[in-house]
Design an enzyme around this catalytic site. Structure first.
Site, PDB file in Angstrom:
ATOM      1  N   CYS A  35       0.843  -1.204   0.000  1.00  0.00           N
ATOM      2  CA  CYS A  35       0.000   0.000   0.000  1.00  0.00           C
ATOM      3  C   CYS A  35       0.875   1.251   0.000  1.00  0.00           C
ATOM      4  O   CYS A  35       0.601   2.214  -0.722  1.00  0.00           O
ATOM      5  CB  CYS A  35      -0.939   0.008   1.202  1.00  0.00           C
ATOM      6  SG  CYS A  35      -2.372  -1.079   1.054  1.00  0.00           S
ATOM      7  N   ASP A  61      11.127  -6.222  -8.118  1.00  0.00           N
ATOM      8  CA  ASP A  61      11.286  -6.882  -6.820  1.00  0.00           C
ATOM      9  C   ASP A  61      12.657  -6.520  -6.226  1.00  0.00           C
ATOM     10  O   ASP A  61      13.669  -6.447  -6.929  1.00  0.00           O
ATOM     11  CB  ASP A  61      11.166  -8.403  -6.995  1.00  0.00           C
ATOM     12  CG  ASP A  61      10.900  -9.114  -5.683  1.00  0.00           C
ATOM     13  OD1 ASP A  61       9.782  -9.633  -5.496  1.00  0.00           O
ATOM     14  OD2 ASP A  61      11.819  -9.150  -4.824  1.00  0.00           O
ATOM     15  N   ASN A  63       1.767 -16.281  -5.186  1.00  0.00           N
ATOM     16  CA  ASN A  63       1.743 -17.086  -3.970  1.00  0.00           C
ATOM     17  C   ASN A  63       0.522 -16.672  -3.144  1.00  0.00           C
ATOM     18  O   ASN A  63       0.279 -15.483  -2.938  1.00  0.00           O
ATOM     19  CB  ASN A  63       3.026 -16.875  -3.174  1.00  0.00           C
ATOM     20  CG  ASN A  63       4.255 -17.375  -3.919  1.00  0.00           C
ATOM     21  OD1 ASN A  63       4.182 -18.352  -4.656  1.00  0.00           O
ATOM     22  ND2 ASN A  63       5.384 -16.702  -3.740  1.00  0.00           N
ATOM     23  N   GLY A 103       4.143 -19.658   0.523  1.00  0.00           N
ATOM     24  CA  GLY A 103       5.277 -18.748   0.569  1.00  0.00           C
ATOM     25  C   GLY A 103       4.915 -17.285   0.452  1.00  0.00           C
ATOM     26  O   GLY A 103       5.788 -16.450   0.217  1.00  0.00           O
ATOM     27  N   HIS A 160      -0.529  -8.571   0.592  1.00  0.00           N
ATOM     28  CA  HIS A 160      -1.211  -7.665  -0.340  1.00  0.00           C
ATOM     29  C   HIS A 160      -1.027  -8.317  -1.703  1.00  0.00           C
ATOM     30  O   HIS A 160       0.118  -8.570  -2.116  1.00  0.00           O
ATOM     31  CB  HIS A 160      -0.592  -6.262  -0.264  1.00  0.00           C
ATOM     32  CG  HIS A 160      -1.167  -5.242  -1.197  1.00  0.00           C
ATOM     33  ND1 HIS A 160      -1.503  -3.959  -0.789  1.00  0.00           N
ATOM     34  CD2 HIS A 160      -1.435  -5.287  -2.529  1.00  0.00           C
ATOM     35  CE1 HIS A 160      -1.966  -3.274  -1.821  1.00  0.00           C
ATOM     36  NE2 HIS A 160      -1.934  -4.066  -2.898  1.00  0.00           N
ATOM     37  N   HIS A 164      -0.213  -9.743  -5.125  1.00  0.00           N
ATOM     38  CA  HIS A 164       0.803  -9.369  -6.115  1.00  0.00           C
ATOM     39  C   HIS A 164       1.082 -10.547  -7.022  1.00  0.00           C
ATOM     40  O   HIS A 164       1.020 -11.695  -6.597  1.00  0.00           O
ATOM     41  CB  HIS A 164       2.097  -8.898  -5.447  1.00  0.00           C
ATOM     42  CG  HIS A 164       2.643  -9.851  -4.431  1.00  0.00           C
ATOM     43  ND1 HIS A 164       2.122  -9.979  -3.149  1.00  0.00           N
ATOM     44  CD2 HIS A 164       3.669 -10.743  -4.494  1.00  0.00           C
ATOM     45  CE1 HIS A 164       2.805 -10.880  -2.479  1.00  0.00           C
ATOM     46  NE2 HIS A 164       3.737 -11.375  -3.276  1.00  0.00           N
ATOM     47  N   HIS A 179       4.040 -12.066  -9.418  1.00  0.00           N
ATOM     48  CA  HIS A 179       5.439 -12.020  -9.812  1.00  0.00           C
ATOM     49  C   HIS A 179       5.527 -12.248 -11.323  1.00  0.00           C
ATOM     50  O   HIS A 179       4.997 -13.243 -11.830  1.00  0.00           O
ATOM     51  CB  HIS A 179       6.236 -13.144  -9.132  1.00  0.00           C
ATOM     52  CG  HIS A 179       6.254 -13.098  -7.629  1.00  0.00           C
ATOM     53  ND1 HIS A 179       7.344 -12.641  -6.917  1.00  0.00           N
ATOM     54  CD2 HIS A 179       5.337 -13.473  -6.703  1.00  0.00           C
ATOM     55  CE1 HIS A 179       7.093 -12.743  -5.613  1.00  0.00           C
ATOM     56  NE2 HIS A 179       5.871 -13.245  -5.464  1.00  0.00           N
TER      57      HIS A 179
HETATM   58  P1  AMP Z   1       5.751 -13.262  -1.699  1.00  0.00           P
HETATM   59  O1  AMP Z   1       6.794 -14.063  -0.964  1.00  0.00           O
HETATM   60  O2  AMP Z   1       5.101 -13.981  -2.830  1.00  0.00           O
HETATM   61  O3  AMP Z   1       4.772 -12.632  -0.753  1.00  0.00           O
HETATM   62  O4  AMP Z   1       6.555 -12.091  -2.404  1.00  0.00           O
HETATM   63  C1  AMP Z   1       6.876 -10.901  -1.771  1.00  0.00           C
HETATM   64  C2  AMP Z   1       7.953 -10.264  -2.602  1.00  0.00           C
HETATM   65  O5  AMP Z   1       8.015  -8.891  -2.268  1.00  0.00           O
HETATM   66  C3  AMP Z   1       9.349 -10.853  -2.399  1.00  0.00           C
HETATM   67  O6  AMP Z   1       9.831 -11.353  -3.636  1.00  0.00           O
HETATM   68  C4  AMP Z   1      10.150  -9.661  -1.893  1.00  0.00           C
HETATM   69  O7  AMP Z   1      11.462  -9.660  -2.390  1.00  0.00           O
HETATM   70  C5  AMP Z   1       9.359  -8.493  -2.406  1.00  0.00           C
HETATM   71  N1  AMP Z   1       9.478  -7.253  -1.654  1.00  0.00           N
HETATM   72  C6  AMP Z   1       9.327  -7.072  -0.322  1.00  0.00           C
HETATM   73  N2  AMP Z   1       9.480  -5.780   0.000  1.00  0.00           N
HETATM   74  C7  AMP Z   1       9.733  -5.129  -1.181  1.00  0.00           C
HETATM   75  C8  AMP Z   1       9.982  -3.758  -1.511  1.00  0.00           C
HETATM   76  N3  AMP Z   1      10.019  -2.787  -0.587  1.00  0.00           N
HETATM   77  N4  AMP Z   1      10.207  -3.454  -2.808  1.00  0.00           N
HETATM   78  C9  AMP Z   1      10.197  -4.411  -3.755  1.00  0.00           C
HETATM   79  N5  AMP Z   1       9.944  -5.715  -3.496  1.00  0.00           N
HETATM   80  C10 AMP Z   1       9.738  -6.061  -2.228  1.00  0.00           C
HETATM   81 ZN    ZN Z   2      -1.812  -3.282   1.139  1.00  0.00          ZN
END
Ligand code: AMP
Ligand code: ZN
Length: 111
Positions: A7, A30, A84, A90, A95, A97, A99
């Site tokens: 957010c 990422d 995920n 994982g 929030h 997202h 990949h």
């Molecule tokens: P997940 O494990 O599927 O929830 O993926 C979360 C992803 O968010 C991971 O690949 C992290 O490297 C990425 N992530 C976490 N914080 C940030 C950030 N501030 N900017 C960019 N990517 C982030």
């Molecule tokens: Zn959020």
């Protein structure tokens, strides 16, 4: 969600490397890339995951953003989209997202 990192990224309260943005979606690189291209497609509104009552228009905007990311990153050879869902899968940021992974041969295995 005031304590949600995605957010805050969507609101430009914390910095990210933005690849694509419109009224509904933001896509940014990422922080811990798992492939030469690793970009996250994120709805600006907060949904926990893909089964959290996400409106069809939001899902369509996310799919459009995937195409924009693929174009911007030159992923003509193919790419993979992963979302995920839940801790056992994982998911660490609660929030929604997607990949977008590419830039090398990803192989045939899914996991
Ligand atoms: P997940 O494990 O599927 O929830 O993926 C979360 C992803 O968010 C991971 O690949 C992290 O490297 C990425 N992530 C976490 N914080 C940030 C950030 N501030 N900017 C960019 N990517 C982030
Ligand atoms: Zn959020």
């Amino acid at each position: 969600m005031s304590d949600c990192i995605f957010c805050k990224i969507a609101n430009h309260e914390i910095p990210s490397t933005v690849v694509y943005e419109d009224d509904v979606v933001i896509a940014f690189d990422d922080l811990n890339p798992q492939a030469p291209v690793h970009t996250l497609v994120v709805p600006k509104a907060h949904y926990e995951n893909i089964v959290d009552g996400v409106p069809a228009e939001t899902l369509a905007a996310m799919a459009n953003a995937v195409a924009e990311v693929a174009r911007a990153k030159g992923l003509d050879q193919g790419f993979r989209v992963i979302t995920n869902t839940g801790a056992a899968a994982g998911q660490t940021v609660m929030h929604l997202h997607w990949h977008v992974l590419g830039g090398r041969d990803l192989g045939e295995g899914l996991v």
